[in-house]
Design an enzyme around this catalytic site. Structure first.
Site, short mmCIF file in Angstrom:
data_model
loop_
_atom_site.label_atom_id
_atom_site.label_comp_id
_atom_site.label_asym_id
_atom_site.label_seq_id
_atom_site.Cartn_x
_atom_site.Cartn_y
_atom_site.Cartn_z
N SER A 11 -5.71 7.32 -4.46
CA SER A 11 -4.50 6.55 -4.22
C SER A 11 -3.86 6.14 -5.53
O SER A 11 -4.52 6.08 -6.57
CB SER A 11 -4.85 5.29 -3.41
OG SER A 11 -3.74 4.42 -3.35
N HIS A 12 -2.59 5.78 -5.46
CA HIS A 12 -1.87 5.27 -6.63
C HIS A 12 -2.30 3.85 -7.01
O HIS A 12 -1.98 3.39 -8.09
CB HIS A 12 -0.37 5.29 -6.36
CG HIS A 12 0.25 6.64 -6.49
ND1 HIS A 12 0.02 7.64 -5.59
CD2 HIS A 12 1.07 7.15 -7.43
CE1 HIS A 12 0.68 8.72 -5.97
NE2 HIS A 12 1.32 8.45 -7.09
N VAL A 13 -2.96 3.19 -6.10
CA VAL A 13 -3.36 1.80 -6.33
C VAL A 13 -4.87 1.69 -6.14
O VAL A 13 -5.40 2.05 -5.08
CB VAL A 13 -2.62 0.85 -5.35
CG1 VAL A 13 -3.08 -0.59 -5.55
CG2 VAL A 13 -1.11 0.97 -5.53
N SER A 71 2.09 12.76 -6.22
CA SER A 71 1.47 12.98 -7.53
C SER A 71 -0.05 12.79 -7.47
O SER A 71 -0.77 13.33 -8.30
CB SER A 71 2.10 12.10 -8.61
OG SER A 71 1.88 10.74 -8.35
#
Length: 124
Positions: A11-13, A71
């Site tokens: 995940s991005h976070v 991404s």
């Protein structure tokens, strides 16, 4: 329980990846679930190095991988290319896909049955 499969969450976070891992661990306590969230600097984004390290840390040789956004997929694909593991990346809804796959792995469902269930969760 076989240690044949592991589940990777990207995940991005960092908190999101870890939170989904916490959720999924509730139904799949014997499945190896690892997360790679955020950048190496603790920012929002993804890190090839974090994903690669998570992949290498699995004892299992076959990994089912889930991601949140585009991404994350790109960095995950790069890490897969450099890994000696057999990694399948699923374009399923992040939480629902990881939850479904992990729960079915816990129940020792065959991989083809898991992948059939994941088809209904493809959103990307």
């Amino acid at each position: 329980m076989s240690k044949e499969y592991g589940v990777l969450l990207v995940s991005h976070v960092e908190g999101l990846a870890d939170g989904v891992a916490t959720l999924v661990n509730e139904v799949a306590k014997e499945v190896s679930i690892k997360s790679a969230g955020g950048t190496s600097e603790g920012e929002v984004g993804t890190s090839f190095e974090k994903i690669e390290a998570a992949l290498q840390s699995f004892e299992e040789e076959t990994i089912l991988a889930f991601y949140d956004l585009g991404s994350a997929k790109m960095n995950l694909e790069l890490a897969i290319e450099t890994s000696d593991k057999t990694v399948t990346l699923y374009d399923a809804a992040f939480v629902e896909g990881a939850y479904t796959a992990s729960a079915l792995l816990q129940a020792e469902a065959p991989l083809d049955a898991i992948e059939e269930q994941l088809k209904a969760l493809v959103v990307k």
